[in-house]
Design an enzyme around this catalytic site. Structure first.
Site, PDB file in Angstrom:
ATOM      1  N   HIS A   1       0.892  -1.281   0.133  1.00  0.00           N
ATOM      2  CA  HIS A   1       0.299  -0.124  -0.070  1.00  0.00           C
ATOM      3  C   HIS A   1       0.863   1.255   0.187  1.00  0.00           C
ATOM      4  CE1 HIS A   1      -2.792   2.992   2.126  1.00  0.00           C
ATOM      5  NE2 HIS A   1      -3.414   2.817   0.893  1.00  0.00           N
TER       6      HIS A   1
ATOM      7  N   HIS B   1      -7.383   8.558  -3.283  1.00  0.00           N
ATOM      8  CA  HIS B   1      -8.044   7.027  -3.918  1.00  0.00           C
ATOM      9  C   HIS B   1      -8.837   7.475  -5.078  1.00  0.00           C
ATOM     10  CE1 HIS B   1      -6.336   6.253   0.195  1.00  0.00           C
ATOM     11  NE2 HIS B   1      -6.017   5.265  -0.429  1.00  0.00           N
TER      12      HIS B   1
ATOM     13  N   ARG C   1     -14.113  14.715  22.314  1.00  0.00           N
ATOM     14  CA  ARG C   1     -14.185  14.671  23.737  1.00  0.00           C
ATOM     15  C   ARG C   1     -15.617  15.161  24.046  1.00  0.00           C
ATOM     16  NH1 ARG C   1     -14.786  13.468  28.288  1.00  0.00           N
ATOM     17  NH2 ARG C   1     -13.558  13.918  30.283  1.00  0.00           N
TER      18      ARG C   1
ATOM     19  N   CYS D   1      -6.849  17.959  24.500  1.00  0.00           N
ATOM     20  CA  CYS D   1      -7.288  17.685  25.637  1.00  0.00           C
ATOM     21  C   CYS D   1      -6.188  17.801  26.632  1.00  0.00           C
ATOM     22  CB  CYS D   1      -8.068  16.601  25.433  1.00  0.00           C
ATOM     23  SG  CYS D   1      -8.732  15.912  27.098  1.00  0.00           S
TER      24      CYS D   1
ATOM     25  N   TYR E   1     -10.088  19.192  35.840  1.00  0.00           N
ATOM     26  CA  TYR E   1      -9.141  19.946  34.586  1.00  0.00           C
ATOM     27  C   TYR E   1      -8.182  21.203  35.466  1.00  0.00           C
ATOM     28  CZ  TYR E   1     -11.610  18.090  30.999  1.00  0.00           C
ATOM     29  OH  TYR E   1     -12.549  17.117  30.422  1.00  0.00           O
TER      30      TYR E   1
END
Lengths: 545, 545
Positions: free
Chosen positions: A118, A143, A217, A264, A400
Site C-alpha cells: 500500500h 484514492h 471529547r 484535551c 481540569y
C-alpha cells in the site's frame, strides 16, 4: 495535500528500498504512461521546477506504478466475484492469519497480499481491515482515481449479502441513542459519552485534521439541534442589552477564520497511568487535532451586548446545550480579558474546515479559545454571560486542574489550584510506533509539537539513545504568527540508524518561543487526574537485522 | 519588613532549639523590659491580634534578648580599646581559625564568638567578615538601634589606624576607572565589565531586593551621565515627530510604578558548566533580583512620537549610552506589539525602589520590560527607534539565544534561533546551601520562583529525596495580578528530616499558571552559551548527627 503526497512518496521510497527495487523503475514505468502528461506536463524533478509540482506528479504516478507492479493479480478477479459474504464474515478478517478483507460498496476484497505494498503504508490500510473503505477514501481523495479502482478490482473475492442491511436496533431510553455515527478509524476510549482519538498513523498525515477523525471529547450525549430554531443567548451588561442570536444573526457579524489546534488536558494520560493509577480516559497521543475554524469574534458579540473590559477581574461563562439527566449543562469559563482581546481571537465558531460544525464538534456553534485547553471550547453553545467569578461548573472548579504528585483523593483541595487555561509545551512521536521494528540504515521519525498561549514551537529535539544525544528535527513551513501561533507544527527527522544497533529509544522534546521545555520524566508531574502529561515522549523500537 | 522579622524570629527559634534554651525564656526576659511597651503596646500572640504586629514585637524583643544573653562579654570592651590595627590586618580575619573581625566607623571588633549567635544567622554576619559593617547595616535597618550598638561594643578590640586612609590609585587609561563603588556583599563574577550577584543568604531575605545588592549585569564601562544635560532621543514615526526628552520631560508623562523581577539569561549558568564547558559568566543562583520601578510608559512616549501598532511585525530598538572602544553601544530590541500594549507595562524607568536609578542600574533612565529577559532592559538609555527588524546589535542577534545540546561553536547558526524574550519558569533554593550541615529534626528550605511573560508561579514542589517524593512549599502572599505577575514569589518549606537520614538531596521545581514546569536535568537543556538554565535546582546537605 503537499504533505500527503510527500508522505506517499517517502513511503514508496522506503518500500522500494525494502524490496530492493530501485525507485527509478517505478518512475520509468510511470513516465511511459502518457495519459497523465496533459494534467502534469512536467516530469522533471530538478530544482528549476516547483518542488510541489514534482511531488504531485510523483505521488500520482506512484499509484500507476502500483497498477503495473501488481498486474499479476488480475487473473483472480473474475472467478470469485459471485460468492456472497455477510458483514460479520468480513469483519472477522482483520489479520494476516485470517486474511485481510475490506469492502467498497457491495463488493468484498481480500487485500492480504496488497497490504505491505500500500503506497500510504501498511498500517493505514490496516485501519480499514474488516470493514468498508469508504470512510478512509473520503479522507484521502488520492484514492478517487480510476487506476486505484482498477487495482482494487484485482482483489475482489465476492459480494456483500444484500439482505445484510439490518438497521441497528435503537434503545430509545438510551440518552446516547441519538449520537451521530462516527468514523471507524477513530480509536474509541469511551462510547458513552463518546471519546475517541485518531490513530497516530493518520494524526500527522495532514496539517489540518480531517473533520471525521478530529479527536472527540464529549462529556454528555450529543444534542441534536435544529439550526432554524437555534438561539444563542448572550446576557447583556448592566445598561447593555441581552441578545438572542439566531445562526443568521451570528453570520451577520464579521467572519474570522483561523487555524487552531485543540488539545484535551488529558492527552497522553495513558503514560501517567503507567506510573500510578489516575482517574480519567486513557488517551494516548491523539487527544489533539487541528482545524480551520470560522465564526464571529466573541469580543464583537460581547461588545454588542454592552460588555467592555473592566479593571476588576471577570470571567466569561459558557453553557452548552448538552446536559445530564438532572438537566445540568456542560459549562466552563475564560477570563474576560482574554475574551475581549481582539488579539486573542476567541471565536464563536460555526464552521470547521469549511463545513458547518459536525454534530460531535458542537453543531451549530462552539467556542474556540486559541491556545487554551480544549475543555474551555464549549460545544453546542447555548448561553454566554459575564460573571465576577469563574463558572461554577464541575468541569471548571472540580476538574481540569493540576496538582503536585503528592496530592491524592484524600488530600486534594480543588480550590488550591487554578483552572487550566493555557497549556504547556507538548510534543509526541507518531511514527514509528512503540514496539515496531524499523529498517536498519535510516529511520524516519515524525510527530507533532504545540504550545499554549499562542507561543510558537521553535525547535524539536529528537534522540535515538534515550536522551543522551540529540538531533534537531525539521519543522513544517506553515505560517507562525508572532504571539498567535495557535496551531501545532508537524516535524520529522530522517536519521541514520547507528550500525549494529538492535533497538532504539526514540525520544522527542519541544521548545516554545518562551523557551519553555518539556520535563524529562512523567513521575514528577504525575497528578491524580492525569492531566498535563507533557514529559518527553518515548518510543522503543527494534531494528531489523 | 515583615519577612525580615519573620526570618529573624525563625532563626532565633532555631538557635534556641540548638542551644536547648526554651524560647519562652527570651520572651519572658523581654516582656519584663517595659521600655518597649509604649511603642508596641500588645505582647499577645493570640489569633485575635494582627500576626504582623506580633512578629514585629517578637523581632524587636529578640534583639533585647540577645543583649541580656550575651552580657558576659561586657568585661572585654574597655581593656583592648586602645590597640591600633591596619585595614589589611582586619581583612585577614575572616574565619574561626584567624578570628572574625569587623569594623564600624574607626572601631575594630572581634565577633568570632558572636557569629553563631547572630539573630540574622551566622552566614549573614560572615558576609561582613574582614571589613566594615556599614554597607550591611545600611541594608538592614534593624541594626540601627542603641541596644545593637551596645552589644557590639562588648566585642571591641581596638581602632583602625587613622593614617590608613589611602585613596585607591586610579589608572586613568582604564575605561572602567570611573565605575561606581559597589557593595561588598556582592559576589563578583567579573570586575571589568562589572558583573555580580547577591549571595543567596541575602537574595531572598527581602521580597524587594535592596538597590546596593541588586544583581548587576554590565556589558561595558558604566557611563557617568549628567542628569541636567541628559537627553533621550525618540525617533519619530513617518508623519510623527522625533523627540529629545530631558529627565524633566520624562517626568511630565504619567508616572507608573510596578514591581518587576529581572533575571539574566545566564542565571544558574554554573550548573551548565558542570555538564560541559560553556562561554559565559559563572552565575550561580543570584542573577535575579526584584525592584519597584517607576517611570513613564514606553507606549505613551512612543505615541507622542507618532507611533502606533501596525499590522506588520516591527521592533522597538534601544541603544544604551555605554559603548566599547570602537564606539559601539549596547543595544537590544523588543517587538513593537509588546511595547505598544499598555497591559505589557513596559517602562522607561527613572526610579528604583523610590530612589533615582543607581549608576550600575542605568542612571538616569533604563528600559524595564516586565516578564522579559534582563538583556532587553537596556540601561543608560540614549535612543529609541521603531524598525521593521530586530536590533542589529550583537547582543540581540549573536547572543542571548537558545540552541539544542547538539549545537557547538562549529555548527551554531545564530539566525536559526529566535532571540530570547520571555523566559521559562525558574526556581532555586537559597537556604540551606549546597554542602551545608543541617540540624536533624526539622529543616527549613527557602527559595524563589518566577516565570516569564507575566505568568504567575502557582506552586513550588520540594523534595528531600532527590525527586522521588514531593511536598508543596508555602508561597509568599504578595499580590499576583493575572497576566501581569511580573515579580517572583518567595517560598519556604519547614519539613521534618526523616529519622536516621545522614544526608538530604533537596530539590525544588516550580509550576507557572500556563502549567509550564522545569525540566528534571541540566544536560538535555545544555547549550553552548549556557543560557536558560532552569532545570530542577538541587542542593545536597548533610544532617548533623
Amino acid at each position: 495535500m503537499l504533505l500527503l503526497h510527500r508522505a506517499v512518496v517517502l513511503r514508496l521510497q522506503q518500500a522500494c528500498r525494502l524490496k530492493s527495487i530501485p525507485s527509478r523503475i517505478y518512475i520509468q514505468a510511470c513516465s511511459t504512461n502518457d495519459s497523465f502528461r496533459p494534467q502534469y506536463p512536467s516530469l522533471t524533478f530538478s530544482g528549476d521546477n516547483s518542488s510541489t509540482r514534482g511531488w504531485k506528479v510523483m505521488g500520482t504516478l506512484l499509484g500507476v506504478g502500483a497498477v503495473l507492479a501488481y498486474q499479476d493479480h488480475r487473473c483472480r478477479a473474475a472467478q470469485e466475484s459471485t460468492r456472497i459474504y455477510t458483514k460479520e464474515e468480513v469483519s472477522s478478517h482483520t489479520s494476516p492469519e485470517t486474511g485481510i478483507w475490506v469492502t467498497l460498496g457491495s463488493e468484498v476484497f481480500d487485500v492480504t497480499e496488497f497490504v505491505d505494498l500500500h503506497p500510504g503504508g501498511p498500517s493505514k490500510l490496516m485501519l480499514a481491515a474488516g470493514g468498508p473503505l469508504e470512510p478512509f477514501w473520503a479522507l484521502y481523495a488520492v484514492h478517487n482515481q480510476s487506476h486505484v479502482r482498477e487495482l482494487l478490482a484485482q482483489y475482489k473475492i465476492g459480494e456483500l449479502n444484500p439482505e445484510d442491511k439490518v438497521a441497528p436496533t435503537v434503545e430509545t431510553s438510551d440518552p446516547y441513542a441519538d449520537d451521530p455515527i462516527r468514523h471507524p478509524a477513530l480509536k474509541v476510549n469511551s462510547q458513552r459519552p463518546f471519546n475517541a482519538e485518531p490513530p497516530p498513523e493518520l494524526l500527522t498525515e495532514n496539517y489540518i485534521t480531517p473533520n471525521p477523525i478530529f479527536f472527540t471529547r464529549n462529556h454528555l450525549p450529543v444534542p441534536n439541534l435544529d439550526p432554524d430554531t437555534y438561539r444563542l443567548h448572550i446576557e447583556g451588561a448592566p445598561g447593555g442589552q441581552s441578545l438572542s442570536l439566531s445562526l443568521d444573526d451570528l453570520h451577520n457579524f464579521p467572519k474570522y477564520e483561523i487555524t487552531v489546534t485543540l488539545q484535551c488536558a488529558g492527552n497522553r494520560r495513558s503514560e501517567m497511568t503507567q506510573v500510578k493509577e489516575v482517574k480519567g480516559l486513557e488517551w494516548r497521543t491523539g487527544a489533539i487535532s487541528t482545524a480551520r475554524w470560522a465564526g464571529a469574534r466573541l469580543c464583537d458579540v460581547l461588545a454588542q451586548a454592552g460588555h467592555q473590559l473592566c479593571e476588576t477581574e471577570a470571567h466569561v461563562c459558557f453553557e452548552g446545550l448538552d446536559s445530564d439527566p438532572t438537566g445540568t449543562a456542560y459549562g466552563a469559563s475564560i477570563p474576560l480579558a482574554r475574551a475581549m482581546d481582539p488579539e486573542a481571537e476567541v471565536l464563536l465558531a460555526y464552521e470547521m474546515n469549511g463545513q458547518p460544525l459536525p454534530r460531535d464538534h458542537g453543531f451549530p456553534v462552539r467556542v474556540v479559545v486559541p491556545g487554551v485547553v480544549g475543555a474551555r471550547h464549549v460545544k453546542w453553545l447555548g448561553k454566554v454571560s459575564v460573571q465576577p467569578e469563574e463558572s461554577y461548573s464541575h468541569w471548571q472548579r472540580r476538574d481540569y486542574k493540576g496538582f503536585s504528585p503528592s496530592v491524592d483523593w484524600d488530600t486534594v483541595d480543588f480550590d488550591s489550584a487554578p483552572s487550566i487555561q493555557e497549556l504547556p509545551v507538548q510534543s509526541a512521536i507518531t511514527e514509528p510506533r512503540d514496539g515496531e521494528t524499523v529498517e536498519s540504515g535510516e529511520v524516519t521519525i515524525k510527530g507533532y509539537a504545540w504550545s499554549g498561549g499562542g507561543r510558537a514551537v521553535i525547535r524539536v529535539d529528537v534522540s535515538l539513545d534515550g536522551g543522551l544525544t540529540w538531533q534537531v528535527a525539521k519543522l513544517d513551513e506553515e505560517e507562525q504568527r508572532p504571539r498567535k501561533a495557535w496551531a501545532w507544527r508537524l516535524w520529522q527527522l530522517q536519521a541514520p540508524v547507528p550500525a549494529g544497533q538492535k533497538e532504539l529509544n526514540i525520544v522527542c522534546k519541544a521548545v516554545d518561543d518562551g523557551y519553555n521545555v518539556q520535563p524529562d520524566t512523567v513521575a514528577p508531574i504525575w497528578n491524580l487526574r492525569g492531566v498535563l502529561s507533557n514529559a518527553w515522549h518515548r518510543v522503543h523500537v527494534f531494528v531489523a537485522p
